[in-house]
Design an enzyme around this catalytic site. Structure first.
Site, short mmCIF file in Angstrom:
data_model
loop_
_atom_site.label_atom_id
_atom_site.label_comp_id
_atom_site.label_asym_id
_atom_site.label_seq_id
_atom_site.Cartn_x
_atom_site.Cartn_y
_atom_site.Cartn_z
N CYS A 109 -0.53 4.15 2.11
CA CYS A 109 -0.45 3.85 3.52
C CYS A 109 1.06 4.14 4.01
CB CYS A 109 -0.47 2.39 4.00
SG CYS A 109 -2.13 1.95 3.44
N ASP A 110 2.14 3.64 2.99
CA ASP A 110 3.52 3.76 3.52
C ASP A 110 4.20 4.53 2.84
OD1 ASP A 110 2.69 1.86 5.58
OD2 ASP A 110 3.08 0.13 4.20
N CYS A 157 0.92 -1.42 0.14
CA CYS A 157 -0.01 0.05 -0.10
C CYS A 157 0.80 1.15 -0.10
CB CYS A 157 -0.87 0.20 1.17
SG CYS A 157 -1.96 1.40 1.30
#
Length: 323
Positions: free
Chosen positions: A140-141, A137
């Protein structure tokens, strides 16, 4: 001995969506039962640093966040059950679910929050490097790879979107695809090819995620040419696997309307499914955003939709009895 558990609100899934639905349902007096499933806590249980969930100034840990949500749900009156549902009956209310140990769960309404799992390449080195430079992701990261060399593996819409997103943080993004053409939509391909920070490697597949350093982190990808078989190495500090997701909807195939990718279809702007009284929230119905905060938001929506549904049904029942 098997047992039967009855509730006004039955919830399947214990990620942010299911637990938020439980919190709202419990506060509405519906005494929800939440069946946790195969992976209690959802995908955040395998996520380390979380920096984009509102309300926390410092980085928090995914498992800790889910532990807090679980405690909150229990505190307001949710009953959590350690079980996995293997059979469903949505033909009449109350809806009836059967666990793998034989226990039966009956709910006047059902909230499905079983989530979706990212598809992985299935390499041992991939498993070893998850959370150490390997992610599924970018949204997300990606922030953790500011100014670093990163690579995205895949060739569909998800991969191209992830590569484009990563250019917000890195000016050295490589897209790796095992074929010589992408499957992504044409407009996305055009944006990708025009972007000066993105390089595409064609006919390459990842053979190994290479770790190094202390503490250990991703330092390179070992690649194999799918045409010539030649092995090469690409130095990167972040590797994002973007080959799609599997929504956990097999149980509901033939019972609920699903889209072509297997996600539960809901009425636009709501969590209502094709069966009245059944609601879906989180990644099991959302293939666009797939974030903890959006999952929690749709969990809230599902609980409110369910509460209104029950109120309407009970009002109609009272009205019919009075006639």
């Amino acid at each position: 001995m098997s047992a039967t558990h009855k509730t006004r609100m039955l919830i399947l899934g214990s990620g942010p969506a299911g637990l938020t639905a439980a919190i709202y349902g419990a506060r509405a007096g519906m005494e929800p039962i939440l069946v946790q499933g195969i992976q209690p806590g959802g995908q955040l249980m395998t996520t380390t640093d979380v920096e984009n969930y509102p309300g926390f100034a410092d980085v928090i840990q995914g498992p800790w966040l889910m532990e807090q949500m679980q405690k909150q749900a229990e505190h307001v009156g949710t009953k959590l059950m350690w079980d996995t549902i293997v059979d469903v009956d949505l033909t009449s209310r109350p809806f009836r679910m059967t666990g793998d140990g034989g226990d039966v769960y009956e709910g006047d309404v059902l909230v499905i929050a079983t989530g979706a799992q990212a598809k992985w390449l299935g390499l041992d080195s991939e498993e070893a490097m998850k959370g150490k430079g390997v992610s599924a992701c970018a949204t997300c990261d990606g922030f953790f790879y500011r100014g670093k060399k990163v690579a995205v593996i895949g060739g569909g819409n998800t991969a191209v979107e992830e590569a484009l997103y990563l250019t917000n943080h890195s000016d050295n993004v490589t897209l790796i695809h095992r074929r010589d053409e992408l499957r992504a939509e044409r407009i996305l391909q055009e944006r990708l090819m025009k972007h000066e920070s993105i390089n595409v490697l064609w006919n390459k597949q990842v053979e190994r995620f290479v770790g190094g350093g202390n503490p250990e982190g991703l330092v390179a990808l070992e690649l194999k040419d799918t045409v010539t078989g030649e092995i090469s190495t690409l130095d990167v500090e972040g590797g994002f696997v973007a080959i799609g997701h599997h929504p956990a909807t097999e149980l509901f195939r033939g019972h609920l309307a699903l889209d072509d990718d297997g996600y539960i279809q809901v009425e636009t702007g709501t969590t209502r499914t094709s069966v009245p009284g059944v609601f879906a929230c989180g990644d099991v119905m959302d293939k666009t955003y797939r974030q903890a905060v959006t999952a929690a938001g749709t969990g809230c929506m599902a609980a409110l939709d369910a509460e209104r549904f029950l109120a309407e049904v009970e009002f109609e029942g009272v009205a019919e009895a009075a006639e």
